[in-house]
Design a protein around this motif. Structure first.
Motif, mmCIF file in Angstrom:
data_model
loop_
_atom_site.group_PDB
_atom_site.id
_atom_site.type_symbol
_atom_site.label_atom_id
_atom_site.label_comp_id
_atom_site.label_asym_id
_atom_site.label_seq_id
_atom_site.Cartn_x
_atom_site.Cartn_y
_atom_site.Cartn_z
ATOM 1 N N TRP A 32 42.225 -74.386 56.266
ATOM 2 C CA TRP A 32 42.288 -75.676 55.873
ATOM 3 C C TRP A 32 43.552 -76.267 56.195
ATOM 4 N N GLY A 33 44.659 -75.796 56.145
ATOM 5 C CA GLY A 33 45.997 -76.253 56.685
ATOM 6 C C GLY A 33 45.869 -76.422 58.282
ATOM 7 N N GLU A 34 45.406 -75.687 58.805
ATOM 8 C CA GLU A 34 45.457 -75.656 60.409
ATOM 9 C C GLU A 34 44.463 -76.769 60.773
ATOM 10 N N ARG A 35 43.326 -77.018 60.114
ATOM 11 C CA ARG A 35 42.428 -77.790 60.300
ATOM 12 C C ARG A 35 42.824 -79.262 60.064
ATOM 13 N N PHE A 36 43.953 -79.458 59.280
ATOM 14 C CA PHE A 36 44.574 -80.827 58.981
ATOM 15 C C PHE A 36 45.490 -81.328 60.109
ATOM 16 N N ILE A 37 46.196 -80.288 60.860
ATOM 17 C CA ILE A 37 47.106 -80.437 61.751
ATOM 18 C C ILE A 37 46.287 -80.530 62.828
ATOM 19 N N ALA A 38 45.297 -79.739 63.060
ATOM 20 C CA ALA A 38 44.472 -79.792 64.235
ATOM 21 C C ALA A 38 43.797 -81.227 64.501
ATOM 22 N N VAL A 39 43.188 -82.025 63.563
ATOM 23 C CA VAL A 39 42.575 -83.250 63.615
ATOM 24 C C VAL A 39 43.685 -84.196 64.203
ATOM 25 N N LEU A 40 44.853 -84.093 63.722
ATOM 26 C CA LEU A 40 45.858 -85.192 64.295
ATOM 27 C C LEU A 40 46.428 -84.753 65.487
ATOM 28 N N GLU A 41 46.787 -83.445 65.767
ATOM 29 C CA GLU A 41 46.999 -83.008 67.227
ATOM 30 C C GLU A 41 45.867 -83.358 68.335
ATOM 31 N N ARG A 42 44.762 -83.190 68.014
ATOM 32 C CA ARG A 42 43.584 -83.474 68.770
ATOM 33 C C ARG A 42 43.570 -85.048 69.293
ATOM 34 N N ALA A 43 43.867 -85.845 68.112
ATOM 35 C CA ALA A 43 43.963 -87.295 68.532
ATOM 36 C C ALA A 43 44.963 -87.852 69.263
ATOM 37 N N ASP A 172 47.797 -74.677 47.798
ATOM 38 C CA ASP A 172 46.555 -74.898 46.666
ATOM 39 C C ASP A 172 45.969 -75.871 47.585
ATOM 40 N N PRO A 173 44.628 -75.173 48.091
ATOM 41 C CA PRO A 173 43.679 -75.975 48.819
ATOM 42 C C PRO A 173 43.037 -77.071 48.065
ATOM 43 N N PHE A 174 43.278 -77.032 46.642
ATOM 44 C CA PHE A 174 42.716 -78.012 45.809
ATOM 45 C C PHE A 174 43.428 -79.174 45.924
ATOM 46 N N ARG A 175 44.580 -79.182 46.555
ATOM 47 C CA ARG A 175 45.385 -80.415 46.806
ATOM 48 C C ARG A 175 44.713 -81.322 47.802
ATOM 49 N N ILE A 176 43.809 -80.835 48.753
ATOM 50 C CA ILE A 176 43.090 -81.644 49.636
ATOM 51 C C ILE A 176 42.081 -82.293 48.864
ATOM 52 N N LEU A 177 41.457 -81.754 48.022
ATOM 53 C CA LEU A 177 40.243 -82.390 47.156
ATOM 54 C C LEU A 177 41.143 -83.503 46.262
ATOM 55 N N ALA A 178 42.166 -83.280 45.710
ATOM 56 C CA ALA A 178 42.954 -84.285 44.649
ATOM 57 C C ALA A 178 43.147 -85.430 45.746
ATOM 58 N N TRP A 179 43.884 -85.386 46.942
ATOM 59 C CA TRP A 179 44.112 -86.329 47.712
ATOM 60 C C TRP A 179 42.913 -87.190 47.953
ATOM 61 N N ARG A 180 41.497 -86.659 47.953
ATOM 62 C CA ARG A 180 40.186 -87.266 48.358
ATOM 63 C C ARG A 180 39.772 -87.883 47.005
ATOM 64 N N GLY A 181 40.648 -87.781 45.730
ATOM 65 C CA GLY A 181 40.050 -88.305 44.650
ATOM 66 C C GLY A 181 39.612 -87.440 43.569
ATOM 67 N N ARG A 182 39.515 -85.967 43.687
ATOM 68 C CA ARG A 182 39.232 -85.162 42.417
ATOM 69 C C ARG A 182 40.143 -84.086 42.304
ATOM 70 N N THR A 183 40.543 -84.177 41.144
ATOM 71 C CA THR A 183 41.532 -82.873 40.904
ATOM 72 C C THR A 183 40.948 -81.671 40.616
ATOM 73 N N ARG A 184 41.627 -80.558 40.641
ATOM 74 C CA ARG A 184 40.997 -79.264 40.442
ATOM 75 C C ARG A 184 40.100 -79.171 38.808
ATOM 76 N N GLU A 185 40.971 -79.630 38.006
ATOM 77 C CA GLU A 185 40.559 -79.684 36.659
ATOM 78 C C GLU A 185 39.099 -80.584 36.615
ATOM 79 N N ASP A 186 39.078 -81.485 37.055
ATOM 80 C CA ASP A 186 37.989 -82.503 36.980
ATOM 81 C C ASP A 186 36.944 -81.723 37.799
ATOM 82 N N LEU A 187 36.771 -81.498 38.973
ATOM 83 C CA LEU A 187 36.020 -80.707 39.785
ATOM 84 C C LEU A 187 35.206 -79.736 39.041
#
Length: 269
Positions: A32-43, A172-187
């Protein structure tokens, strides 16, 4: 942007800054970390991102905070006053998250992985199924700002924050979801409720007072079932695996708990 317009200087040393763990090669290590970087690098902004690697590895990022829709960081450059960096991404709304949670709650596999603090490798498909993208599709979906005088986007200060953001996703992969609007606890709370594992209605509320009726007048109905018993919860069944002691056993590369989750779900059904 030509850097000669802004004379480069050695960045001021930072005590206790956030420093990337890797000293060479890729910074993000998980998919998931590599995926985030790859999205930007491919752009097509990979070259600009490289300028931030040195800053990330030297610990020039003083602080970084991830909240719904934005990342705020403070980065020390060559000037006395640190720069303020902001990286924005659209956070999903309530209806969008409800659709995602409905899909996730319907699968014992996703429940087991998420409750164990792991990011399922195919979770992107769940978001795609409801018309969403877990990761930004490219820089056009990001707003990147820095208080430095370099008008190139991203500047090395933003790039350093992006690399450390990707590494924080590793931790913490849940940080991706928190960035998109849902914390670990809430999810996890909403997934438990959506899958039928929530507390029964009225749980926690004070019981209504019973009239003062002599016990002798209640003997005929004393042992009668007063209401429907709650049925087994698939989410609770899967949760048993999560609460069990760690078992360092894998079968064909998959954790034993993940393989057993469907069986526990069938038992609950």
């Amino acid at each position: 942007m030509n850097d000669r317009f802004f004379p480069t200087g050695k960045p001021r040393a930072v005590q206790g800054g956030i420093k990337a763990r890797s000293s060479r090669g890729a910074i993000a290590q998980t998919w998931w970390g590599e995926r985030f970087i790859a999205v930007l690098e491919r752009a097509g902004i990979g070259g600009r991102l490289q300028r931030g690697k040195t800053y990330a590895r030297k610990g020039q990022v003083i602080s970084m905070e991830v909240t719904a829709g934005r990342v705020d960081a403070v980065v020390q450059g060559s000037r006395p006053k640190p720069y303020r960096v902001r990286i924005g991404a659209p956070a999903f709304g309530k209806a969008e998250w409800a659709a995602v949670e409905s899909e996730l709650a319907g699968s014992a596999w996703y429940l087991a992985r998420l409750l164990a603090g792991e990011m399922p490798a195919d979770i992107e498909e769940v978001f795609s199924k409801v018309g969403l993208s877990l990761f930004p599709k490219g820089p056009q979906e990001l707003s990147m700002d820095c208080t430095c005088p370099d008008w190139g986007v991203p500047c090395k200060h933003v790039a350093a924050a992006i690399y450390l953001l990707a590494e924080s996703f590793d931790d913490d992969p849940f940080r991706i979801l928190a960035w998109r609007g849902r914390t670990r606890e809430d999810l996890l709370a909403k997934l438990t409720i959506a899958s039928g594992g929530g507390a029964p209605a009225g749980a926690g509320a004070a019981a209504p007072e019973s009239p003062d009726v002599p016990l002798a007048d209640l003997l005929d109905s004393y042992f009668t079932l007063q209401g429907a018993l709650p049925g087994p919860s698939p989410a609770a069944a899967v949760g048993i695996l999560v609460q069990a002691p760690d078992v360092d056993v894998t079968v064909r590369g998959q954790a034993l708990t993940a393989l057993l989750a469907p069986a526990y779900r069938d038992l609950a059904d």
